[in-house]
Design a protein around this motif. Structure first.
Motif, mmCIF file in Angstrom:
data_model
loop_
_atom_site.group_PDB
_atom_site.id
_atom_site.type_symbol
_atom_site.label_atom_id
_atom_site.label_comp_id
_atom_site.label_asym_id
_atom_site.label_seq_id
_atom_site.Cartn_x
_atom_site.Cartn_y
_atom_site.Cartn_z
ATOM 1 N N GLY A 1 0.796 -1.226 0.000
ATOM 2 C CA GLY A 1 0.000 0.000 0.000
ATOM 3 C C GLY A 1 0.825 1.270 0.000
ATOM 4 O O GLY A 1 0.515 2.238 -0.726
ATOM 5 N N HIS B 1 -5.805 2.898 -3.490
ATOM 6 C CA HIS B 1 -6.239 3.810 -2.436
ATOM 7 C C HIS B 1 -7.183 4.843 -3.049
ATOM 8 O O HIS B 1 -6.872 5.456 -4.083
ATOM 9 C CB HIS B 1 -5.013 4.494 -1.832
ATOM 10 C CG HIS B 1 -5.266 5.170 -0.515
ATOM 11 N ND1 HIS B 1 -6.012 6.324 -0.404
ATOM 12 C CD2 HIS B 1 -4.863 4.844 0.750
ATOM 13 C CE1 HIS B 1 -6.059 6.687 0.874
ATOM 14 N NE2 HIS B 1 -5.379 5.796 1.594
ATOM 15 N N PHE C 1 -3.759 0.365 6.585
ATOM 16 C CA PHE C 1 -4.653 0.403 5.430
ATOM 17 C C PHE C 1 -5.814 -0.568 5.653
ATOM 18 O O PHE C 1 -5.654 -1.625 6.268
ATOM 19 C CB PHE C 1 -3.907 0.008 4.154
ATOM 20 C CG PHE C 1 -2.873 1.014 3.708
ATOM 21 C CD1 PHE C 1 -3.233 2.319 3.415
ATOM 22 C CD2 PHE C 1 -1.543 0.648 3.573
ATOM 23 C CE1 PHE C 1 -2.287 3.240 2.992
ATOM 24 C CE2 PHE C 1 -0.586 1.548 3.154
ATOM 25 C CZ PHE C 1 -0.959 2.861 2.872
#
Length: 393
Positions: free
Chosen positions: A143, A167, A208
Motif C-alpha cells: 500500500g 487507495h 490500510f
C-alpha cells in the motif's frame, strides 16, 4: 405472463462460502477434510435456533444443533457438479449452468502479455504485486509503495480472479472502476477469468483497510439461465448485494445495493414488503469476504448467529404464498489452511408457510434450486432436477 404457479414469490438467500462438508473429490482440489459449518460449530457453542428449526441439524450431525423431530422446513444438501469452487461457478450452477471447464487460475501470477497489455490499455504507470495473495495482507505490504508511485496493486488468488487494489485518495473510484472495465474487456479467450474485482482501500501505512466500494465485473453468463428466463416472462428478478454483478446484470429487473450482511438482510426485507412476483435473490457476502478468506472463525460464527437472529423478521414479512430457500455457493472453511475457497457440499433449507417439510436428501447439483424455481413458474432450465413436487402441499 405465466400463471398457475404454486408460490407467488421465491426468495433465494446465498450464505456466501458456508459449505457443509467436503465433497468426495475435495482431495483433488487440496481440500480434503474441509468442513465450514462443522468446524465453526466445533469451535464453540454457536446458537442457531431458527436454522435448527428449519432442519439444519437434520442435514447431518452438527455440534450443538441436534436434529428436530418435526422441522419447520425442508432440508438437504447440494453437490457442486461444475468444475470449480468459486462464487461465479456456484451461482451460475444455481441458475442452471454447469461448467465443464473451470475458469483459468494463475498460481504464479499473470503472464507478461496480460500485464503488458493491461498497462498499455489503461495508461497506468505500471503495476505492483502480480501474485496470489490475501487482499488484506497485500495492501499492508504494498500500500505505501502504491501511494508513493500511483501504481495499482494487481493480484489474484486460487480462484479465477483479476483483482485491482487502489487507495481511494490516490486513484479515485471512477478511475479504478474504469481500469477494471478495461481489464474485463481485454481478459478474453484463454485468459477469460471469472471476475475482475475492484478492491479500493483507505488509511495510512501500517493501517490500510479495504472499503465497502468493491465492485465485481463478471464474465457474462449464457443467456439460458434462470434470471433472463424469468425476466423474459415478465417476472420480477430482484437482486441484492453482489448477486446482479455475478450474472453481469443479465435478466436483473431491479438491483438493490448492499455492502454487507446486515444491509443485504435489510434489503431482502424491504423487497419482501413490495408487491413483487418472481425471484428475490440475495447474497450475504461477509461470510466469505470478511471471515472465510481471512480465516476468522469467531467472526464467521457471530455472522451465522446474526443471520439466524434475523430470520423471524424475514418470516414476518413473508406471505402465505412465499417460499424461502437458503443455501451457499461453495465452502470457505476458516479453520482450513490457506485463505481460499474449499470444495464442499452446500446446505439446502427451504421454508414456506404453505410448503411441506421433507427430507430433500443429497441433491446432485446446485442446479436443482434453479430448476425448482423455474418449474414453479411453469418454465424449464437445461440442467437440474426440480424438487417442487416434494415440497408442495
Amino acid at each position: 405472463m405465466v400463471s398457475n404457479n404454486i408460490f407467488n414469490r421465491i426468495t433465494l438467500i446465498v450464505l456466501d462460502g458456508a459449505g457443509i462438508g467436503a465433497m468426495p473429490d475435495a482431495a483433488e482440489w487440496g481440500d480434503a477434510g474441509s468442513d465450514t459449518f462443522g468446524h465453526i460449530l466445533e469451535s464453540r457453542e454457536v446458537r442457531l435456533p431458527n436454522l435448527q428449526q428449519y432442519g439444519l441439524g437434520n442435514i447431518r450431525p452438527l455440534r450443538d444443533v441436534p436434529p428436530v423431530v418435526q422441522p419447520a422446513g425442508s432440508y438437504g444438501r447440494c453437490a457442486l457438479r461444475s468444475n470449480g469452487k468459486d462464487t461465479t461457478t456456484g451461482h451460475w450452477e444455481m441458475a442452471g449452468i454447469i461448467l465443464e471447464r473451470a475458469f483459468p487460475t494463475y498460481p504464479h501470477g499473470f503472464p507478461p502479455e496480460v500485464i503488458d497489455r493491461f498497462i498499455k490499455e489503461t495508461g497506468v504507470p505500471g503495476i505492483l504485486g502480480n501474485i496470489p495473495a490475501s487482499g488484506t495482507e497485500i495492501i499492508l505490504e504494498l500500500g505505501e509503495e502504491h501511494v508513493r508511485t500511483g501504481k495499482p496493486i494487481v493480484y489474484t488468488s486460487a480462484d479465477s480472479v483479476f483483482q485491482i487494489a487502489a487507495h481511494e485518495q490516490v486513484m479515485p473510484l471512477p478511475k479504478l472502476y474504469e481500469i477494471c472495465e478495461t481489464a474485463r474487456r481485454m481478459l478474453d479467450g484463454q485468459h477469460k477469468v471469472g471476475r475482475v474485482i475492484a478492491r479500493p482501500f483507505l488509511g495510512q501505512p501500517g493501517s490500510f483497510y479495504r472499503t465497502e466500494n468493491r465492485h465485481d465485473y463478471a464474465v457474462p453468463p449464457p443467456r439460458e439461465n434462470l434470471l433472463p428466463v424469468l425476466a423474459d416472462e415478465g417476472l420480477d428478478v430482484v437482486c441484492i448485494g453482489k448477486s446482479a454483478a455475478i450474472y453481469d446484470s443479465l435478466g436483473v429487473t431491479k438491483d438493490l445495493s448492499a455492502k454487507n450482511n446486515a444491509q443485504a438482510i435489510n434489503q431482502t426485507i424491504n423487497a419482501l414488503k413490495e408487491p413483487t412476483r418472481g425471484l428475490i435473490f440475495s447474497n450475504l457476502v461477509d461470510f466469505d469476504m470478511l471471515y472465510g478468506h481471512r480465516r476468522d472463525t469467531e467472526g464467521f460464527a457471530r455472522a451465522l448467529e446474526h443471520f439466524d437472529s434475523r430470520l423471524p423478521e424475514l418470516e414476518a414479512v413473508m406471505h402465505n404464498d412465499d417460499l424461502l430457500i437458503i443455501t451457499a455457493d461453495h465452502g470457505n472453511d476458516p479453520t482450513f489452511r490457506g485463505s481460499d475457497h474449499t470444495r464442499e457440499y452446500v446446505p439446502l433449507l427451504v421454508y414456506g408457510k404453505s410448503s411441506r417439510a421433507v427430507d430433500l436428501d443429497g441433491r446432485e447439483s446446485l442446479a436443482d434450486i434453479g430448476q425448482t424455481i423455474a418449474e414453479n413458474f411453469s418454465l424449464t432450465l437445461t440442467a437440474g432436477k426440480s424438487f417442487l413436487a416434494e415440497i408442495s402441499v
